[in-house]
Design an enzyme around this catalytic site. Sequence first.
Site, PDB file in Angstrom:
ATOM      1  CG  HIS A   1      -2.005  -0.989   1.195  1.00  0.00           C
ATOM      2  ND1 HIS A   1      -2.961  -0.993   0.194  1.00  0.00           N
ATOM      3  CD2 HIS A   1      -2.329  -2.015   2.024  1.00  0.00           C
ATOM      4  CE1 HIS A   1      -3.824  -1.977   0.418  1.00  0.00           C
ATOM      5  NE2 HIS A   1      -3.454  -2.625   1.516  1.00  0.00           N
TER       6      HIS A   1
ATOM      7  CB  CYS B   1      -2.494   3.563  -3.787  1.00  0.00           C
ATOM      8  SG  CYS B   1      -3.676   2.323  -4.366  1.00  0.00           S
TER       9      CYS B   1
END
EC number: 3.4.22.36
Length: 410
Positions: free
Chosen positions: A235, A284
């Site tokens: 992430h 991301c």
Amino acid sequence: MADKVLKGKRKQFINSVGMGTVNGLLDELFEKNVLNQEEMERVKCENATVMDKARALIDSVLRKGPRACQIFICHICEEDTHLAETLGLSSSPQSGNSQNTTDSEVAFPPLPASVNNMPGPAEPEESVDALKLCPHENFVKLCKQRAEEIYPIKERKDRTRLALIICNTTFDHLSLRKGADLDVAGMRRLLTDLGYSVHIKEELTAKDMESELRAFAARPEHKSSDSTFLVFMSHGILSGICGTKYSAEGDPDVLAYDTIFQIFNNRNCLSLKDKPKVIIVQACRGENLGELLISDSPAAPMDSTSQMGSSLSQVGDNLEDDAIYKVHVEKDFIAFCSSTPHHVSWRDVNKGSLFITQLITCFQKYSWCFHLEEVFRKVQQSFEKPNVRAQMPTIERLSMTRYFYLFPGH
């Protein structure tokens, strides 16, 4: 030929074979001198799942040629008749095993005209999901014609290329990254095929990631290497890569992108001075969707341009700082991120991330004839028309002064 038959059955074999048959094949291939002890142990120890072991095994055998493939097929037919029937295999070299091979070839389009029109030999014949090797004449020609424009590569027998993959899948406060194991397996296989010894580290905090990077930068093998790859899968937020303890409300467990560049710059990692340092980031970089509806309004989105302005300001500052050194502090880097700043990256839980999947495909298809930036551009072009989910991979912090050809097979 048995090798063509086996190429056509590759995907089905990986999805169908059991661990018992994999072990039996390894023993048989070792006894018949198709695989040596090191190759056999590599299949067993460097692959976590049965599918990974099966993939590594069949790819090793395909590289050995028709005789190895025939031994492989005969063992399946004799020892696992159910699998043989599932794959439509027969132990006879003259059988019609290759029927699905043609179907497999037809199912995948040829390379675009831009590749077919490249000077030199035609595209090497490889299976659709195998790395295409650079013909020797192409290698020699490019090295002579563009000697002053490309990064030199070392002889295979002398070099010690290293690559590092850091992957975080499970987090204390964030969602499980399902499908990440497929990305790791795919990148490991690709980098191994490109001649790198791949080191994998998983489930790390930001502090642990930094420690692993510093240890990797200090490896003595870099002195006799010609390049390195750093792959990050996690992430992420705009400023960096999330560690396993990251919490939006609490623990700022983030590895800053600047930290990565600082660890491997010419001040801190002289062993990689003047050598390509390739950074791949699957994460991301914000929460915005990478798509919008176009209207006739003159207003334009500002987030990407403001980011660009910030980047230009930082570059200017760096140039002033660099003036006091005899060598550039930061040079020969290229970072390829899975999305533009402020936007999300997409991952298929069954197939892996869209970015890594396309990256591997483009390396396999184009790295035999294109330099690294062109390969990355091919990846970008594959995302040019937004599909069900939109994202645009981005080349950033590029400080490479030459073209980096990987010359697979050399």
